[in-house]
Design a protein around this motif. Structure first.
Motif, mmCIF file in Angstrom:
data_model
loop_
_atom_site.group_PDB
_atom_site.id
_atom_site.type_symbol
_atom_site.label_atom_id
_atom_site.label_comp_id
_atom_site.label_asym_id
_atom_site.label_seq_id
_atom_site.Cartn_x
_atom_site.Cartn_y
_atom_site.Cartn_z
ATOM 1 N N ARG A 159 0.992 -1.275 0.073
ATOM 2 C CA ARG A 159 -0.202 0.291 -0.138
ATOM 3 C C ARG A 159 0.546 1.468 -0.274
ATOM 4 N NH1 ARG A 159 -3.561 3.073 4.500
ATOM 5 N NH2 ARG A 159 -1.963 2.526 5.400
ATOM 6 N N LEU A 160 0.897 2.022 -1.272
ATOM 7 C CA LEU A 160 1.441 2.773 -0.903
ATOM 8 C C LEU A 160 0.702 4.418 -0.576
ATOM 9 C CD1 LEU A 160 4.114 4.103 -2.306
ATOM 10 C CD2 LEU A 160 3.179 4.555 -4.287
ATOM 11 N N SER A 161 1.562 5.254 -0.295
ATOM 12 C CA SER A 161 1.474 6.519 0.092
ATOM 13 C C SER A 161 1.837 7.702 0.549
ATOM 14 C CB SER A 161 0.200 6.358 2.563
ATOM 15 O OG SER A 161 -0.054 7.439 2.468
ATOM 16 N N ILE A 162 1.772 8.806 0.466
ATOM 17 C CA ILE A 162 2.964 9.861 -0.487
ATOM 18 C C ILE A 162 2.226 10.987 0.994
ATOM 19 C CG2 ILE A 162 3.464 11.332 -1.459
ATOM 20 C CD1 ILE A 162 4.136 8.518 -3.030
ATOM 21 N N ILE A 163 3.718 11.320 1.858
ATOM 22 C CA ILE A 163 2.963 12.192 2.444
ATOM 23 C C ILE A 163 4.067 13.781 2.477
ATOM 24 C CG2 ILE A 163 1.982 11.124 4.459
ATOM 25 C CD1 ILE A 163 4.942 11.569 5.650
ATOM 26 N N GLY A 164 3.562 14.685 2.975
ATOM 27 C CA GLY A 164 3.955 16.467 2.152
ATOM 28 C C GLY A 164 3.140 17.384 1.736
ATOM 29 N N ASP A 165 3.460 18.326 1.435
ATOM 30 C CA ASP A 165 2.852 20.082 0.448
ATOM 31 C C ASP A 165 2.432 19.306 -0.735
ATOM 32 O OD1 ASP A 165 1.303 21.555 -0.927
ATOM 33 O OD2 ASP A 165 2.845 23.104 0.325
ATOM 34 N N ARG A 166 2.072 18.774 -1.773
ATOM 35 C CA ARG A 166 2.494 17.983 -2.570
ATOM 36 C C ARG A 166 1.338 18.705 -4.063
ATOM 37 N NH1 ARG A 166 -2.044 12.400 -3.119
ATOM 38 N NH2 ARG A 166 -0.597 11.930 -1.374
ATOM 39 N N SER A 167 1.212 20.087 -3.341
ATOM 40 C CA SER A 167 0.609 21.051 -4.054
ATOM 41 C C SER A 167 1.473 21.733 -5.157
ATOM 42 C CB SER A 167 -0.008 22.479 -2.634
ATOM 43 O OG SER A 167 0.693 22.844 -2.477
ATOM 44 N N ALA A 168 2.997 21.136 -4.224
ATOM 45 C CA ALA A 168 4.131 22.227 -5.329
ATOM 46 C C ALA A 168 4.401 21.244 -6.904
ATOM 47 C CB ALA A 168 5.095 22.508 -4.290
ATOM 48 N N GLY A 216 0.846 18.957 -12.279
ATOM 49 C CA GLY A 216 -0.775 18.592 -12.498
ATOM 50 C C GLY A 216 -0.932 17.226 -12.433
ATOM 51 N N LYS A 217 0.711 16.503 -13.400
ATOM 52 C CA LYS A 217 0.408 15.944 -14.304
ATOM 53 C C LYS A 217 1.249 14.488 -12.321
ATOM 54 C CE LYS A 217 2.417 12.655 -18.121
ATOM 55 N NZ LYS A 217 4.248 12.772 -18.884
ATOM 56 N N LEU A 218 2.129 15.146 -12.028
ATOM 57 C CA LEU A 218 3.044 14.761 -10.958
ATOM 58 C C LEU A 218 1.840 14.446 -9.802
ATOM 59 C CD1 LEU A 218 5.418 12.861 -9.392
ATOM 60 C CD2 LEU A 218 6.155 14.981 -8.931
ATOM 61 N N GLN A 219 0.588 15.110 -9.557
ATOM 62 C CA GLN A 219 -0.036 14.876 -8.475
ATOM 63 C C GLN A 219 -1.182 13.881 -9.100
ATOM 64 O OE1 GLN A 219 -1.794 18.503 -7.132
ATOM 65 N NE2 GLN A 219 0.036 20.221 -7.419
ATOM 66 N N THR A 220 -1.291 13.925 -10.387
ATOM 67 C CA THR A 220 -2.158 12.364 -11.184
ATOM 68 C C THR A 220 -1.556 11.502 -10.806
ATOM 69 O OG1 THR A 220 -3.057 14.523 -12.342
ATOM 70 C CG2 THR A 220 -3.654 12.652 -12.769
ATOM 71 N N ARG A 221 0.106 11.462 -10.912
ATOM 72 C CA ARG A 221 -0.103 10.051 -10.799
ATOM 73 C C ARG A 221 -0.172 9.654 -9.711
ATOM 74 N NH1 ARG A 221 -0.785 9.780 -15.076
ATOM 75 N NH2 ARG A 221 0.198 10.277 -17.296
ATOM 76 N N ILE A 222 0.027 10.465 -8.116
ATOM 77 C CA ILE A 222 0.388 10.069 -6.781
ATOM 78 C C ILE A 222 -0.712 9.766 -6.300
ATOM 79 C CG2 ILE A 222 0.297 11.325 -4.890
ATOM 80 C CD1 ILE A 222 2.697 13.063 -5.846
ATOM 81 N N LEU A 223 -2.022 10.336 -7.078
ATOM 82 C CA LEU A 223 -3.557 9.794 -6.864
ATOM 83 C C LEU A 223 -3.851 8.063 -7.497
ATOM 84 C CD1 LEU A 223 -5.418 12.959 -6.684
ATOM 85 C CD2 LEU A 223 -5.418 11.307 -4.836
ATOM 86 N N GLU A 224 -3.628 8.005 -7.940
ATOM 87 C CA GLU A 224 -3.662 7.166 -9.558
ATOM 88 C C GLU A 224 -2.348 6.029 -8.544
ATOM 89 O OE1 GLU A 224 -3.916 8.707 -13.789
ATOM 90 O OE2 GLU A 224 -1.691 7.876 -13.473
ATOM 91 N N ALA A 225 -1.577 6.039 -8.358
ATOM 92 C CA ALA A 225 -0.792 5.064 -7.503
ATOM 93 C C ALA A 225 -1.292 4.677 -5.847
ATOM 94 C CB ALA A 225 0.928 5.562 -7.071
ATOM 95 N N GLU A 226 -1.736 5.694 -5.667
ATOM 96 C CA GLU A 226 -2.194 5.955 -4.095
ATOM 97 C C GLU A 226 -4.012 5.013 -3.915
ATOM 98 O OE1 GLU A 226 -0.687 9.338 -0.926
ATOM 99 O OE2 GLU A 226 -2.781 9.566 -2.500
ATOM 100 N N GLN A 227 -4.459 5.125 -5.469
ATOM 101 C CA GLN A 227 -6.232 4.530 -5.337
ATOM 102 C C GLN A 227 -5.886 3.113 -5.941
ATOM 103 O OE1 GLN A 227 -7.961 7.984 -7.586
ATOM 104 N NE2 GLN A 227 -8.124 8.893 -5.619
#
Ligand code: IPE
Ligand code: IPE
Ligand code: MG
Length: 253
Positions: free
Chosen positions: A103-112, A115-126
């Motif tokens: 189970r993968l979880s990313i912590i930290g301020d991802r708003s920086a 958009g593409k990286l934020q999407t990849r992070i969400l996809e991997a978490e989901q």
């Protein structure tokens, strides 16, 4: 094993949660007259080995410091290459982690991030959210002070809304607003690369963690090196404020 409040565990020889500052990639590359990014790439390979070893040893949570809130101060080129490496690693490894029940979880301020990286992070978490094996937490654009300040802001909002009284803000209430509050606190902290500092990693969560520092550079931190850290942990007596005699009695019980 005796389970105490506040994640205090007496007598457990394998850490449930290991938190790592993966330091020394740049020096590893420089020693080989390679660009620093080659060290970061070799660092990703070292991650694979430690993830595997955690699964085998029964470690439940592995938290890795991948990029600190201060690492933006590096040369633009290195920051850009690190972001690219984060992106390709997510793209290439998410499925494999999923297959291995991680189970993968990313912590930290991802708003920086883009958009593409934020999407990849969400996809991997989901993709991996329901997995029941190792929980792999990656700290990216993370800072311990950011984490605490954000929690304080959330508490202030709840007080302002009349949901909480200032006198009710205990450590237990406060930490529910911190990152990884739903996981056991780190039992073992490892920093590779020889520096003896926390560098704004998990400040609150490391309050009672056993600290292990090694000169080994992160790309060289193999299974044997990891086992060395686990052996050091296993030899320690965690007292959480009690006397050694009290702890020995509880362990013998
Ligand atoms: C750690 O290795 C990785 C990141 C901070 C992204 P470094 O890049 O800090 O390596 P050294 O400390 O310069 O050797
Ligand atoms: C800490 O390493 C951050 C990560 C490993 C991601 P640094 O190399 O940035 O730490 P300092 O600056 O030497 O303290
Ligand atoms: Mg460093």
């Amino acid at each position: 094993m005796d389970q105490h409040p506040n994640n205090e565990r007496v007598g457990s020889r394998v850490p449930r949660h290991v938190a790592v500052i993966m330091d020394g990639n740049g020096r590893w590359a420089e020693q080989r007259h390679l660009p620093r990014i080659a060290g970061h790439r070799a660092g990703v390979d070292a991650v694979k080995g430690v993830v595997e070893a955690c699964g085998e040893k029964g470690v439940e949570v592995l938290t890795l410091f991948a990029f600190s809130s201060e690492n933006w101060r590096r040369p633009r080129e290195e920051v850009g290459l690190l972001m690219g490496l984060f992106m390709t690693t997510l793209e290439q490894q998410a499925r494999k982690l999923h297959k291995n029940n991680v189970r993968l979880s990313i912590i930290g301020d991802r708003s920086a991030f883009t958009g593409k990286l934020q999407t990849r992070i969400l996809e991997a978490e989901q993709l991996t959210r329901a997995n029941t094996g190792l929980t792999l937490v990656v700290a990216a654009n993370y800072g311990g002070r950011w984490d605490i300040a954000r929690a304080a802001g959330r508490i202030a909002e709840r007080v302002k809304a009349g949901q909480l009284r200032p006198e009710d803000v205990t450590p237990e209430v406060f930490e529910t607003d911190l990152s990884i509050h739903d996981l056991p606190a780190p039992d073992l902290f490892i920093r590779t690369g020889g520096e003896k500092r926390i560098s704004n990693f998990l400040l609150w969560q490391l309050a009672y963690t056993e600290l292990y520092f090694t000169e080994t550079l992160w790309p060289d931190f193999d299974r044997r090196a990891f086992e060395g850290a686990l052996a050091s942990f296993a030899s320690r007596q965690r007292r959480f404020g009690r006397t050694g005699k009290q702890v020995a009695a509880a362990e013998g019980a």
